[in-house]
Structure formats: C-alpha cells, structure tokens
Design a protein around this motif. Structure first.
Motif, PDB file in Angstrom:
ATOM      1  N   ASN A   1     -11.550  -3.881  -2.251  1.00 33.80           N
ATOM      2  CA  ASN A   1     -10.105  -3.723  -2.095  1.00 33.80           C
ATOM      3  C   ASN A   1      -9.876  -2.698  -0.995  1.00 33.80           C
ATOM      4  O   ASN A   1      -9.554  -1.542  -1.252  1.00 33.80           O
ATOM      5  CB  ASN A   1      -9.463  -3.290  -3.412  1.00 33.80           C
ATOM      6  N   ILE A   2     -10.059  -3.125   0.243  1.00 35.02           N
ATOM      7  CA  ILE A   2     -10.065  -2.233   1.395  1.00 35.02           C
ATOM      8  C   ILE A   2      -8.799  -1.400   1.500  1.00 35.02           C
ATOM      9  O   ILE A   2      -8.845  -0.229   1.839  1.00 35.02           O
ATOM     10  CB  ILE A   2     -10.295  -3.049   2.680  1.00 35.02           C
ATOM     11  N   GLU A   3      -7.675  -1.989   1.187  1.00 36.45           N
ATOM     12  CA  GLU A   3      -6.397  -1.291   1.366  1.00 36.45           C
ATOM     13  C   GLU A   3      -6.332   0.025   0.594  1.00 36.45           C
ATOM     14  O   GLU A   3      -5.675   0.967   1.023  1.00 36.45           O
ATOM     15  CB  GLU A   3      -5.244  -2.206   0.944  1.00 36.45           C
ATOM     16  N   ASP A   4      -7.022   0.123  -0.529  1.00 30.34           N
ATOM     17  CA  ASP A   4      -6.979   1.325  -1.357  1.00 30.34           C
ATOM     18  C   ASP A   4      -8.281   2.119  -1.358  1.00 30.34           C
ATOM     19  O   ASP A   4      -8.412   3.087  -2.097  1.00 30.34           O
ATOM     20  CB  ASP A   4      -6.652   0.937  -2.802  1.00 30.34           C
ATOM     21  N   ASP A  34       5.872   4.298   1.698  1.00 34.75           N
ATOM     22  CA  ASP A  34       6.833   3.231   1.442  1.00 34.75           C
ATOM     23  C   ASP A  34       7.224   2.509   2.731  1.00 34.75           C
ATOM     24  O   ASP A  34       7.901   1.496   2.696  1.00 34.75           O
ATOM     25  CB  ASP A  34       8.092   3.794   0.781  1.00 34.75           C
ATOM     26  N   ASN A  35       6.807   3.049   3.871  1.00 41.08           N
ATOM     27  CA  ASN A  35       7.128   2.466   5.165  1.00 41.08           C
ATOM     28  C   ASN A  35       6.177   1.294   5.440  1.00 41.08           C
ATOM     29  O   ASN A  35       4.966   1.496   5.545  1.00 41.08           O
ATOM     30  CB  ASN A  35       6.985   3.533   6.255  1.00 41.08           C
ATOM     31  N   PRO A  36       6.677   0.062   5.580  1.00 35.49           N
ATOM     32  CA  PRO A  36       5.802  -1.087   5.815  1.00 35.49           C
ATOM     33  C   PRO A  36       5.075  -1.025   7.164  1.00 35.49           C
ATOM     34  O   PRO A  36       4.104  -1.742   7.368  1.00 35.49           O
ATOM     35  CB  PRO A  36       6.745  -2.286   5.752  1.00 35.49           C
ATOM     36  N   LEU A  37       5.525  -0.171   8.075  1.00 36.73           N
ATOM     37  CA  LEU A  37       4.877  -0.041   9.377  1.00 36.73           C
ATOM     38  C   LEU A  37       3.849   1.097   9.413  1.00 36.73           C
ATOM     39  O   LEU A  37       3.177   1.289  10.425  1.00 36.73           O
ATOM     40  CB  LEU A  37       5.923   0.176  10.472  1.00 36.73           C
ATOM     41  N   ALA A  38       3.723   1.833   8.326  1.00 31.26           N
ATOM     42  CA  ALA A  38       2.775   2.953   8.267  1.00 31.26           C
ATOM     43  C   ALA A  38       1.347   2.425   8.191  1.00 31.26           C
ATOM     44  O   ALA A  38       1.104   1.324   7.692  1.00 31.26           O
ATOM     45  CB  ALA A  38       3.072   3.822   7.056  1.00 31.26           C
ATOM     46  N   PRO A  39       0.397   3.215   8.668  1.00 31.34           N
ATOM     47  CA  PRO A  39      -0.999   2.790   8.533  1.00 31.34           C
ATOM     48  C   PRO A  39      -1.437   2.773   7.067  1.00 31.34           C
ATOM     49  O   PRO A  39      -0.866   3.485   6.240  1.00 31.34           O
ATOM     50  CB  PRO A  39      -1.775   3.855   9.324  1.00 31.34           C
ATOM     51  N   THR A  40      -2.443   1.969   6.764  1.00 36.46           N
ATOM     52  CA  THR A  40      -3.007   1.953   5.418  1.00 36.46           C
ATOM     53  C   THR A  40      -4.027   3.076   5.246  1.00 36.46           C
ATOM     54  O   THR A  40      -4.301   3.506   4.138  1.00 36.46           O
ATOM     55  CB  THR A  40      -3.699   0.612   5.108  1.00 36.46           C
ATOM     56  N   HIS A  41      -4.619   3.521   6.369  1.00 35.83           N
ATOM     57  CA  HIS A  41      -5.638   4.573   6.344  1.00 35.83           C
ATOM     58  C   HIS A  41      -5.458   5.508   7.536  1.00 35.83           C
ATOM     59  O   HIS A  41      -5.005   5.076   8.597  1.00 35.83           O
ATOM     60  CB  HIS A  41      -7.049   3.985   6.461  1.00 35.83           C
ATOM     61  N   GLY A  65      -5.964   5.478  13.131  1.00 40.37           N
ATOM     62  CA  GLY A  65      -5.469   4.865  11.909  1.00 40.37           C
ATOM     63  C   GLY A  65      -5.918   3.426  11.773  1.00 40.37           C
ATOM     64  O   GLY A  65      -6.446   2.818  12.715  1.00 40.37           O
ATOM     65  N   ILE A  66      -5.720   2.893  10.576  1.00 38.72           N
ATOM     66  CA  ILE A  66      -5.952   1.486  10.277  1.00 38.72           C
ATOM     67  C   ILE A  66      -4.640   0.916   9.755  1.00 38.72           C
ATOM     68  O   ILE A  66      -3.981   1.537   8.920  1.00 38.72           O
ATOM     69  CB  ILE A  66      -7.073   1.304   9.233  1.00 38.72           C
ATOM     70  N   TRP A  67      -4.252  -0.261  10.263  1.00 39.79           N
ATOM     71  CA  TRP A  67      -3.020  -0.920   9.852  1.00 39.79           C
ATOM     72  C   TRP A  67      -3.328  -2.289   9.290  1.00 39.79           C
ATOM     73  O   TRP A  67      -4.216  -2.985   9.788  1.00 39.79           O
ATOM     74  CB  TRP A  67      -2.073  -1.085  11.050  1.00 39.79           C
ATOM     75  N   LYS A  68      -2.553  -2.697   8.298  1.00 38.12           N
ATOM     76  CA  LYS A  68      -2.649  -4.049   7.764  1.00 38.12           C
ATOM     77  C   LYS A  68      -1.665  -4.922   8.531  1.00 38.12           C
ATOM     78  O   LYS A  68      -0.498  -4.566   8.683  1.00 38.12           O
ATOM     79  CB  LYS A  68      -2.310  -4.060   6.271  1.00 38.12           C
TER      80      LYS A  68
END
Length: 112
Positions: free
Chosen positions: A12-15, A39-46, A62-65
């Motif tokens: 579960n890479i996102e977390d 909560d920002n959908p444009l924020a990086p996941t990591h 950063g890493i973004w989905k």
C-alpha cells in the motif's frame, strides 16, 4: 539495494514509508520517503528526504499520485527539486514484489 529503486514497507505505497537510492551521471543519493497527510488533492503523497553534504536529513522532493488520462489507472511520480529530476514509479523489472518500485526517469516535455 539496487539503485533507482524504492523499497516500501508495504504494498500500500500511498501510506508506506520507504528507502531507496537514485543514481544518475550528475548525482547519486540515498533517499527516505515518508507519507504526507493532507486534505489537498494536489498535495504530494510523500516527502522525499536526502542527506546534505554535512549529513543532515533534508527534504529534497516529493511523490505525487496521478491518474492516467487514457486508462484511469493510478500511478506515482517523483521529483527531486535541486536536480530538476522527474520520474515515474513502477514495478521493478523481473520482480514479483509490489513493495519494490523502480524509479523510471523522464525528461521535461520539449517546447512546441
């Protein structure tokens, strides 16, 4: 560990947290990736952390989905600011381990 890969703690890479390294002709860094909660959908996941020349851990990218426009499939991109380095993450070649992600570089699009 193989270069240009990130080993995450879970599939579960996102977390998940991860460690890896990125090597090119211009730089060679070991990285740590830590999940970001937003909560920002444009924020990086990591956030991506590397070591300064004095050995301090500093945020360097950063890493973004993202979502594929054609298929709707989710994928992850990575950037390292100081080097203008951009890459996609994908299953490492010849690997069945979903926690091991290859760092697949791509360059900026040519101006048209």
């Amino acid at each position: 560990m193989t270069t240009n890969c990130i080993k995450f703690e879970s599939a579960n890479i996102e977390d998940a947290k991860g460690v890896g390294s990125i090597s090119t002709l211009t730089f060679d860094i070991d990285i740590i990736v830590e999940p970001v909660t937003s909560d920002n959908p444009l924020a990086p996941t990591h956030r991506v952390l590397g070591r300064s020349p004095r050995g301090r851990l500093v945020e360097c990218g950063g890493i973004w989905k993202k979502q594929n426009r054609d298929t709707g499939a989710d994928y992850f991109t990575l950037s390292i600011r100081d080097f203008g380095f951009n890459a996609n993450l994908g299953k490492a070649a010849s690997q069945d381990d979903d926690t091991l992600q290859a760092v697949i570089p791509w360059g900026p699009k040519e101006a048209q």
